[in-house]
Design an enzyme around this catalytic site. Sequence first.
Site, PDB file in Angstrom:
ATOM      1  N   GLU A 250       0.827  -1.216   0.000  1.00  0.00           N
ATOM      2  CA  GLU A 250       0.000   0.000   0.000  1.00  0.00           C
ATOM      3  C   GLU A 250       0.857   1.260   0.000  1.00  0.00           C
ATOM      4  OE1 GLU A 250      -3.091  -0.204   2.982  1.00  0.00           O
ATOM      5  OE2 GLU A 250      -3.330  -2.362   2.693  1.00  0.00           O
ATOM      6  N   GLU A 355      -4.801  -8.685   0.181  1.00  0.00           N
ATOM      7  CA  GLU A 355      -5.787  -8.530   1.258  1.00  0.00           C
ATOM      8  C   GLU A 355      -7.096  -8.127   0.610  1.00  0.00           C
ATOM      9  OE1 GLU A 355      -4.949  -5.703   4.296  1.00  0.00           O
ATOM     10  OE2 GLU A 355      -2.902  -6.398   4.627  1.00  0.00           O
TER      11      GLU A 355
END
Length: 645
Positions: A250, A355
């Site tokens: 991220e 995820e």
Amino acid sequence: MKKRISIMTIVVGVLAASFASSPAPAHADIVWDHWQQAESLVARGNKAEAVSHWQFLANHYASIGDWENTALFYGKLDSYFDAIGDYDQAIHYYELENEYWLKAGRDWGAVKLQRADQIRTTVELYRQERDQSTIRELALPSSGKLAKFEPAYGTYLGIYSEQDPKVGNMFTKTEAVYGKKHAIYLAYAHWGQSFPAMYAKRAKDADGALQIAWEPDDGLDPVEDGAYLRKWAQEAKAAGIPIFLRFAGEMNGAWVKWHGNPAQYIAKFRMLHDVFAAEAPNVAMVWSPGDVPANDIDPYYPGDAYVDWVGVSLYIEPYENGDPSLPSMLATSNVERLTRLYNTYSDRKPLMLSETGVPHYQHAAGEDFTEWAKLNLQRLYEIMPYKYPRLKAITYFNVNQGMNNAKNDYSLSSSSDIQNYYSKLIANPYLLSKVSDSAQPVDRVGYVPVDADHQSFTKKTKFVPFIKIPEVYIGKVEYILNGRLTATQTELPYGLELRAGEVPEGSVLQIRVLNKSGKQVSLRTFGVSSQVSVDIDGKDQVFEQAPAIVNGSTLTPLRAIFEAMGATVEYEAATRTVNAKKGGTTVRLTLDQKTVYVNGKAMQLEEPARLVNGYTLAPARFVGETFGGKVAWDGSSRTVTIATK
């Protein structure tokens, strides 16, 4: 919300400046008149009559190159049509608004494109496919070379279970709780801490692989090659299992400390790649941005030589940022959220959802979203692997954030309804339970889109539709085959199984979608067809040229079947004659003639053998029985069975 207010403030300022500019264009009075009339109509609550004025103003500003004001008035149009439920028009204007914001050098239209995706009606259809070459071709990169640990086709099943009260970090319990082993278990580690050996051992005990989210909590500066890193890498090798290393994920989001310096990030990622390539060949490097903000993803890409897999963190939730005071996000689909990243990288790298999660309960609002969660879980585990055949792994974030005074319950086991539904979805063999190079489903079945290239199937197949409507919740799905209502569904998961005998060549399958009010919102038509299949001694035969039915006779590939039965076959091109022999039996036939000779004795075929795309096809019963086989026909599956033993 603050960003939206600031955008509108700037845009209104731009608009005012355009009218205050001097000298004014010759038709400024006309433009100003349209603007005033539109404002007056809106003030009186008559937006419908303001539409023509907004259209005039948008066209005017586009003609003079004033992109900001063009975007502004397209914004008024898209908001109006969205509000009255004319979604096709709204999508049209949302796309135009984004186009002109981009021309103006702004990314302010991104949120409008997101809304366009929310209200876009989508009906796509996927079906089972057993032809290995077709399945593998769709799942391969253009290079034809699979990455480290990449399955030939199928999608690895992964889970983060440490906060699941029924599993915890005892990964061997996963099968008992959810009915199936998982291939990948997720663990988190922090730079400066030792290698998570306990998690690696428990993954090994569960016959699984480990995905490690390795996070440099103090930023990228401390990340250096040295004794700590080398020991960590050596312990990773000693773990003796496949490891997917997701370093500093991220990175495109301002919420992480390693965001903001793409050049430094790339240098650190490349350094880690080189260390693990030297020390731990069982480690695959995963580069894994978040799916938002999308415009800040590509600058962080380390390069094809340093990335084994491309991952992504991709979540959907009922409310923006989990805040019930912000706009509803129920119409957002996880399927489209992957499109940009997939189109950019999948031709080179396998993708994984590093995820992902779908909440079934929203703590801040105290609302249950079980039906919505089921809808999106089916999309996650059925639609996305079929639509994106290069999506090779999905790791579910199995956490109830309510335990941490947070917002969403993503937990699978906190709801028996969700737990059972998840177990039902993952029972599909296409979702793989074991990481290995070139892995594939045990049933050797893949999925393809129903389009011009993939209409035909053999025996029977399962059709799975991807349906998304602006109203979110689907009331009913009807399947109409060749004008006849074949099946109706009102509950998830959606799908239909058809046998080949029900679907002759040139069939038409329509999918009618109704919303919860009973209103038809879509009717989509697909061309579908079935082919004759041939089994020899219980083994399904795969032919370069499919069998065909001609004048009521089933014609099958002669050479392929004769050779499968142990005969030798020769073709005389000059006379267009086929000669075959097995033991003491000889066969001679000429193309396009009904007379054939078996051991020199003439006999008549119901339909002559013929050449189709360079292959000789002849009546199935003749082909199967000539060398002593017993032939049977199953009309329901359109299957010729030949028993030679």
